[in-house]
Design an enzyme around this catalytic site. Structure first.
Site, mmCIF file in Angstrom:
data_model
loop_
_atom_site.group_PDB
_atom_site.id
_atom_site.type_symbol
_atom_site.label_atom_id
_atom_site.label_comp_id
_atom_site.label_asym_id
_atom_site.label_seq_id
_atom_site.Cartn_x
_atom_site.Cartn_y
_atom_site.Cartn_z
ATOM 1 N N CYS A 107 3.377 -57.793 -13.504
ATOM 2 C CA CYS A 107 2.083 -57.639 -14.174
ATOM 3 C C CYS A 107 1.856 -58.798 -15.142
ATOM 4 C CB CYS A 107 2.028 -56.310 -14.918
ATOM 5 S SG CYS A 107 2.303 -54.885 -13.841
ATOM 6 N N CYS A 166 2.223 -58.127 -19.043
ATOM 7 C CA CYS A 166 3.412 -57.436 -19.562
ATOM 8 C C CYS A 166 3.905 -58.076 -20.860
ATOM 9 C CB CYS A 166 4.532 -57.468 -18.525
ATOM 10 S SG CYS A 166 6.049 -56.626 -19.048
ATOM 11 N N CYS A 182 12.284 -55.497 -13.997
ATOM 12 C CA CYS A 182 11.178 -54.798 -13.369
ATOM 13 C C CYS A 182 10.994 -55.302 -11.941
ATOM 14 C CB CYS A 182 9.887 -54.999 -14.173
ATOM 15 S SG CYS A 182 8.522 -53.931 -13.617
#
Length: 287
Positions: A54, A57, A50
């Site tokens: 975040c 996650c 990714c």
């Protein structure tokens, strides 16, 4: 022996016995159907890679593995044969592999004939060109958006500076190409007080799924010192909110017709998640 038994029974008794046997048979069949998990809707996280970080996650970049095309198709065909009707491609960020994503969407729509093919993305890598070329195999485009406030997005780990602009671009592309546009939002300690109603109303998604931040053992449960040393590891403990805080956010947004809330009690048991090795991921949460 059975003939002698039946002849000894009166008509009403015999009928009652037959109905009892049929009832037991139907009850057993109903039990076996309801106690068999059919993969009707599957979320396939085919990559952990990714371009965002975040904090909550639950499918972090613990490995860079991505299955080859043949293995993917073989596994997806087995799922179709087992009852799969809908598939959602996620990550990581699926648009980091645009060609593989296009192949998967086309295979599931054309070869397997699934009734719904969808994608969940953070939106940063979605292009108009990709959608124009491959959008005919996509039914739903879901974009993750946790805040319309840039400092909040930075705190969460997905700040871009142009989050809202890109959302409206994707929405417009989807509208033109006949693809349903959806929003996904994870509610955590940084955004549970935010009022997102006006901008969501302007974006006009057909569905806005709002999730309570989920803590998953083995995925986003790293100790703070470990997550500080290795950014691929996540520590969602500090982002958790209470059920009451989640309900407060929901109360302020329920007037939107597209609003669909999913608390932890529902999220932890309602999704079949296939990981990059084509194994089902256990989302059982603790605490």
């Amino acid at each position: 022996m059975l003939a002698q038994l039946f002849s000894a029974l009166g008509p009403s008794t015999l009928l009652a016995c037959i109905l009892a046997v049929l009832g037991a048979s139907l009850a057993y069949r109903k039990y076996t159907i309801y106690n068999t998990v059919l993969p009707v809707s599957v979320n396939y996280h085919f990559t952990r890679k990714c371009n965002k970080e975040c904090g909550f996650c639950f499918h972090t970049e613990k490995t860079s593995y991505v299955a080859n095309e043949d293995d993917m198709k073989r596994g997806l065909r087995l799922l179709k044969d087992a009852g799969m009707r809908k598939i959602n491609f996620a990550g990581g960020e699926p648009f980091l592999y645009p060609d593989k994503l296009a192949m998967l969407c086309r295979f599931c729509k054309e070869d397997l004939g699934l009734e719904s093919v969808s994608i969940i993305t953070n939106g940063t890598k979605v292009t108009e060109r990709w959608l124009e070329k491959h959008g005919k195999w996509v039914d739903v485009m879901g974009v993750s958006c946790d805040s319309f406030d840039e400092p909040t997005n930075i705190a969460i780990g997905r700040g871009t500076g142009k989050n809202v602009e890109q959302l409206f671009r994707i929405r417009n592309w989807c509208e033109r190409l006949g693809i349903k546009f959806k929003l996904n939002t994870v509610i955590c300690k940084f955004n549970w007080k935010e009022d997102m109603a006006e901008t969501v109303w302007k974006l006009d998604p057909f569905r806005w799924k709002v999730f309570q931040v989920l803590y998953v053992e083995g995925e986003n449960d790293a100790m703070e010192e470990d997550s500080d040393q290795d950014k691929r590891k996540r520590n969602a403990r500090d982002l958790l909110i209470t059920d009451e805080q989640f309900e407060d956010f929901c109360r302020r947004h329920r007037q939107l017709e597209c609003f669909v809330p999913e608390p932890n009690s529902l999220m932890a048991s309602s999704y079949l998640i296939l990981d990059e090795y084509m194994c089902f991921l256990d989302k059982g949460c603790s605490g």
